[in-house]
Scaffold this motif. Structure first.
Motif, short mmCIF file in Angstrom:
data_model
loop_
_atom_site.label_atom_id
_atom_site.label_comp_id
_atom_site.label_asym_id
_atom_site.label_seq_id
_atom_site.Cartn_x
_atom_site.Cartn_y
_atom_site.Cartn_z
N VAL A 106 9.61 -17.00 14.66
CA VAL A 106 10.04 -15.55 14.77
C VAL A 106 10.80 -15.69 16.18
O VAL A 106 10.41 -16.23 17.29
N HIS A 107 11.93 -15.38 16.19
CA HIS A 107 12.90 -15.27 17.41
C HIS A 107 12.82 -13.89 18.03
O HIS A 107 13.18 -12.63 17.30
N CYS A 108 11.95 -13.77 19.22
CA CYS A 108 11.85 -12.70 19.84
C CYS A 108 12.59 -12.33 21.07
O CYS A 108 12.19 -13.37 21.94
N MET A 109 13.48 -11.39 20.64
CA MET A 109 14.16 -11.08 21.88
C MET A 109 13.54 -9.74 22.68
O MET A 109 13.79 -8.42 22.17
N THR A 110 12.44 -10.23 23.50
CA THR A 110 11.67 -9.19 23.92
C THR A 110 11.74 -8.95 25.35
O THR A 110 12.50 -9.63 26.15
N ASN A 111 10.70 -8.33 26.09
CA ASN A 111 10.84 -7.84 27.60
C ASN A 111 9.97 -8.87 28.10
O ASN A 111 9.06 -9.40 27.66
N TYR A 112 10.36 -9.09 29.44
CA TYR A 112 9.53 -10.31 30.27
C TYR A 112 8.30 -9.67 30.69
O TYR A 112 7.32 -10.53 30.91
N VAL A 113 7.89 -8.35 30.42
CA VAL A 113 6.41 -7.96 30.87
C VAL A 113 5.71 -8.41 29.62
O VAL A 113 4.47 -8.60 30.18
N VAL A 114 6.01 -8.69 28.60
CA VAL A 114 5.15 -8.95 27.49
C VAL A 114 5.49 -10.34 26.88
O VAL A 114 4.64 -10.70 25.67
N ALA A 115 6.28 -10.91 27.43
CA ALA A 115 6.56 -12.30 26.75
C ALA A 115 5.54 -13.37 26.47
O ALA A 115 5.50 -13.81 25.30
N ASN A 116 4.59 -13.47 27.39
CA ASN A 116 3.63 -14.53 27.21
C ASN A 116 2.55 -14.11 26.13
O ASN A 116 1.95 -14.82 25.34
N PHE A 117 2.33 -12.72 26.28
CA PHE A 117 1.14 -12.09 25.44
C PHE A 117 1.73 -12.10 24.02
O PHE A 117 0.95 -12.65 22.97
N THR A 118 3.04 -11.86 23.59
CA THR A 118 3.70 -11.89 22.33
C THR A 118 3.56 -13.15 22.02
O THR A 118 3.34 -13.55 20.65
N ALA A 119 4.15 -14.19 22.54
CA ALA A 119 4.08 -15.82 22.53
C ALA A 119 2.74 -16.07 21.80
O ALA A 119 2.43 -16.81 20.77
N ASN A 120 1.80 -15.79 22.80
CA ASN A 120 0.23 -16.30 22.38
C ASN A 120 -0.19 -15.43 21.00
O ASN A 120 -1.00 -16.09 20.15
N GLY A 121 0.14 -14.41 20.81
CA GLY A 121 -0.52 -13.57 19.82
C GLY A 121 0.16 -14.08 18.54
O GLY A 121 -0.53 -14.40 17.65
N LEU A 122 1.44 -14.73 18.53
CA LEU A 122 2.08 -15.11 17.31
C LEU A 122 1.51 -16.43 17.05
O LEU A 122 1.21 -16.88 15.96
N LEU A 123 1.25 -17.39 18.01
CA LEU A 123 0.51 -18.66 17.90
C LEU A 123 -0.80 -18.26 17.37
O LEU A 123 -1.07 -19.11 16.76
N ALA A 124 -1.33 -17.38 17.77
CA ALA A 124 -2.96 -17.35 17.43
C ALA A 124 -2.95 -17.16 15.75
O ALA A 124 -4.06 -17.39 15.20
N ILE A 125 -1.92 -16.49 15.18
CA ILE A 125 -2.14 -16.27 13.96
C ILE A 125 -1.30 -17.33 12.95
O ILE A 125 -1.13 -17.13 11.79
N GLY A 126 -0.99 -18.49 13.79
CA GLY A 126 -0.24 -19.21 12.99
C GLY A 126 1.26 -19.21 13.15
O GLY A 126 2.04 -20.13 12.21
N ALA A 127 1.96 -18.19 13.44
CA ALA A 127 3.46 -17.95 13.52
C ALA A 127 3.92 -18.89 14.67
O ALA A 127 3.12 -19.24 15.64
#
Length: 246
Positions: A12-33
């Motif tokens: 998943v290519h996430c063009m997201t904001n720097y406030v949430v980038a780490n949380f978003t990346a870890n959440g995707l990894l947590a579910i196997g994406a």
């Protein structure tokens, strides 16, 4: 649906904001994406070409990243890759409103994932914005969401105390979750990324999103009411739900 995402393991290519980038990346990894978060104009189209889904989140957008988002969206459309718009704080400033209008004109999104205030701003309804938070106002969410879905030929998810998902014709309310989730930065942004992963992992987009929203609310319900550790427990709950054999 989270277990289905884990099985598909989409990039998943996430063009997201720097406030949430780490949380978003870890959440995707947590579910196997697998997350990737590139916003350089000179490489963004190439990154999109290897992804299975794209998220455009305007939380901390600027002119440079806006240009990259436009290029990413057009490349995703060219390749038939599902793309999600998270119009963070679209009603807060004229810059955000104009940008979102331009993105919606130039890109065919598969899904708009927003809160009630953002929905109102996109639809041109009266609403009192409060920064990037939902703000205050009264609209018929189901009616307006269906109208926006038909106007932009996409699915719409409006999250809140009760989520609503629609394709412009059918619509479903999904209750559950915890209010504490609104006091943690990034829970909505992570959901948008997971919705992108869902679209990449299901042959039935609407049904897949309904199940995704239910899973996400269940993860919140399995987490604490304490702000300081909610995010950690939420991440653990998402992992466990993704690992359930179905």
């Amino acid at each position: 649906m989270l277990s289905q995402i884990k099985k598909a393991a989409p990039l998943v290519h996430c063009m997201t904001n720097y406030v949430v980038a780490n949380f978003t990346a870890n959440g995707l990894l947590a579910i196997g994406a697998s997350p990737i978060m590139a916003d350089e104009v000179n490489e963004v189209s190439e990154i999109v070409s290897i992804a299975q889904a794209v998220l455009i989140n305007i939380g901390t957008v600027n002119d440079r990243t806006a240009k990259a988002m436009l290029l990413a969206g057009k490349k995703a459309n060219e390749l038939g890759i599902p793309i999600v718009l998270d119009p963070v704080g679209v009603g807060a400033t004229n810059y955000r409103k104009q940008l979102v209008q331009h993105l919606l004109k130039e890109i065919q999104f598969d899904l708009i994932r927003c809160n009630a205030g953002e929905l109102a701003a996109i639809a041109g309804e009266d609403w009192q914005s409060k920064g990037v938070d939902s703000g205050i106002g009264e609209i018929d969410i189901a009616r307006v969401a269906k109208r926006v879905a038909l106007q932009y030929k996409c699915l719409v998810v409006v999250t809140g105390e009760s989520d609503f998902v629609t394709d412009g014709h059918k619509g479903l309310h999904i209750a559950g979750g915890r209010e504490i989730a609104t006091r943690i930065t990034g829970t909505g942004c992570l959901l948008s990324a997971i919705c992108a992963a869902s679209l990449a992992s299901s042959a039935k987009p609407l049904e897949g999103l309904v199940t995704t929203l239910k899973d996400y609310k269940q993860a919140a319900e399995q987490s604490t009411e304490e702000v300081g550790i909610f995010a950690v427990q939420m991440m653990n709950a998402l992992q466990k739900l993704a690992e359930v054999k179905r």
